[in-house]
Design a protein around this motif. Structure first.
Motif, mmCIF file in Angstrom:
data_model
loop_
_atom_site.group_PDB
_atom_site.id
_atom_site.type_symbol
_atom_site.label_atom_id
_atom_site.label_comp_id
_atom_site.label_asym_id
_atom_site.label_seq_id
_atom_site.Cartn_x
_atom_site.Cartn_y
_atom_site.Cartn_z
ATOM 1 N N VAL A 1 -41.707 50.842 6.157
ATOM 2 C CA VAL A 1 -41.586 50.964 4.704
ATOM 3 C C VAL A 1 -42.618 51.999 4.267
ATOM 4 O O VAL A 1 -43.818 51.793 4.419
ATOM 5 C CB VAL A 1 -41.837 49.620 3.986
ATOM 6 N N PHE A 2 -42.149 53.124 3.732
ATOM 7 C CA PHE A 2 -43.050 54.224 3.392
ATOM 8 C C PHE A 2 -43.836 53.952 2.117
ATOM 9 O O PHE A 2 -43.321 53.343 1.169
ATOM 10 C CB PHE A 2 -42.264 55.528 3.229
ATOM 11 N N LYS A 3 -45.062 54.466 2.077
ATOM 12 C CA LYS A 3 -45.913 54.315 0.904
ATOM 13 C C LYS A 3 -45.566 55.364 -0.163
ATOM 14 O O LYS A 3 -44.946 56.384 0.122
ATOM 15 C CB LYS A 3 -47.384 54.453 1.304
ATOM 16 N N TYR A 4 -46.005 55.085 -1.380
ATOM 17 C CA TYR A 4 -45.758 55.978 -2.511
ATOM 18 C C TYR A 4 -46.238 57.397 -2.206
ATOM 19 O O TYR A 4 -45.526 58.379 -2.453
ATOM 20 C CB TYR A 4 -46.459 55.427 -3.754
ATOM 21 N N HIS B 1 -34.027 45.760 -0.715
ATOM 22 C CA HIS B 1 -34.489 44.424 -1.112
ATOM 23 C C HIS B 1 -34.959 43.575 0.065
ATOM 24 O O HIS B 1 -35.292 42.406 -0.108
ATOM 25 C CB HIS B 1 -33.384 43.678 -1.871
ATOM 26 N N LEU B 2 -34.959 44.165 1.247
ATOM 27 C CA LEU B 2 -35.356 43.407 2.439
ATOM 28 C C LEU B 2 -36.699 43.920 2.943
ATOM 29 O O LEU B 2 -36.813 44.494 4.022
ATOM 30 C CB LEU B 2 -34.272 43.526 3.525
ATOM 31 N N THR B 3 -37.738 43.722 2.152
ATOM 32 C CA THR B 3 -39.090 44.103 2.552
ATOM 33 C C THR B 3 -39.995 42.879 2.472
ATOM 34 O O THR B 3 -39.838 42.031 1.597
ATOM 35 C CB THR B 3 -39.649 45.211 1.646
ATOM 36 N N PHE B 4 -40.955 42.798 3.391
ATOM 37 C CA PHE B 4 -41.770 41.586 3.482
ATOM 38 C C PHE B 4 -43.165 41.865 4.025
ATOM 39 O O PHE B 4 -43.877 40.947 4.414
ATOM 40 C CB PHE B 4 -41.066 40.570 4.401
ATOM 41 N N GLY B 5 -43.573 43.132 4.051
ATOM 42 C CA GLY B 5 -44.895 43.477 4.570
ATOM 43 C C GLY B 5 -45.859 43.849 3.452
ATOM 44 O O GLY B 5 -45.644 43.540 2.277
ATOM 45 N N PHE C 1 -41.777 48.269 -1.591
ATOM 46 C CA PHE C 1 -40.719 49.269 -1.591
ATOM 47 C C PHE C 1 -40.821 50.143 -2.832
ATOM 48 O O PHE C 1 -40.977 49.647 -3.943
ATOM 49 C CB PHE C 1 -39.341 48.607 -1.540
ATOM 50 N N VAL C 2 -40.738 51.463 -2.625
ATOM 51 C CA VAL C 2 -40.754 52.433 -3.723
ATOM 52 C C VAL C 2 -39.457 53.236 -3.653
ATOM 53 O O VAL C 2 -39.205 53.914 -2.661
ATOM 54 C CB VAL C 2 -41.952 53.392 -3.618
#
Length: 236
Positions: free
Chosen positions: A13-16, A41-45, A49-50
């Motif tokens: 999951v990439f950062k801003y 919508h499937l993020t959990f770390g 999500f951006v």
């Protein structure tokens, strides 16, 4: 430029800040960004999500979304395209017309899927999504920790999104295994566990593990992978 976030097959999951640099680089190159965000919508770390669309003022963005991932209905080929282009560049260049023209000549999704869409969009309870994300978070933790117990497999980074992770296969520790394809074939035959050989996604001697499964079944499957690797470990 195409960006997949959250990522398949790595679960990143990439950062801003990273996404902003992608947008700025695309602007310098004079190209648009296509953002595949079907796992949005499937993020959990730890990384939230951006959406790439927030950088639409920097560079035109075409975002791809899908029903099949958030609602866990594989095979429902029903999705959408969204343009994020406040300066109207995509319209001026005829790209929007091209997209609409293409959609007019392709076959539509099955009618029963179209009929189901309003129902599931309007009436799916919020706890349905919460339970899915909680299960994926638990399964990702199991997957990451259990792979540490297998010497010939290395997981470089704990997945933070989607439902996949890539692990590196160390063939020097194994005997009778030629490559990732051979590993997956023999694993399926001996342990009835299916992994995707990395060569299928351009990463030779890596493995893609899917952890979108009930945690106890995942734990059992990884235990079988461990047993398989122990049987094929080179003798000292």
């Amino acid at each position: 430029m195409v960006i997949i976030n959250p990522g398949n097959p790595c679960g990143n999951v990439f950062k801003y800040e990273h996404l902003k640099k992608v947008a700025e680089t695309a602007r310098k190159l004079g190209i648009l960004v296509i953002a595949d965000e079907v796992y949005d919508h499937l993020t959990f770390g730890s990384n939230p999500f951006v959406p790439m669309g927030v950088f639409g003022s920097i560079v035109p963005v075409v975002t791809i979304g899908s029903i099949s991932k958030r609602w866990i209905v594989p095979g429902w080929r029903f999705g959408w395209l969204v343009t994020n282009d406040p300066h109207g560049i995509l319209i001026k260049q005829g790209i929007v017309d091209s997209i609409e023209g293409f959609l007019n000549i392709t076959s539509d999704p099955a009618t029963f899927l179209q009929g189901a869409i309003p129902e599931i969009l309007e009436k799916t309870p919020c706890d349905f999504f919460t339970k899915i994300v909680d299960m994926l978070r638990e399964s990702a933790e199991i997957c990451y920790n259990r792979t540490k117990e297998i010497p010939c497999i290395t997981c470089p980074c704990k997945p933070q999104g989607s439902m996949f992770v890539m692990v590196k296969l160390n063939l020097s520790l194994l005997e009778d295994i030629k490559d990732d394809y051979d590993f997956c074939l023999k694993l399926a035959m001996e342990e009835s566990v299916i992994l995707l050989p990395g060569v299928a996604v351009g990463l030779k001697n890596w493995l893609r593990v899917t952890f979108a499964i009930e945690p106890s079944s995942l734990d059992d499957g990884l235990g079988r992978v461990k047993a398989f690797c122990q049987r094929h470990t080179k003798k000292q």
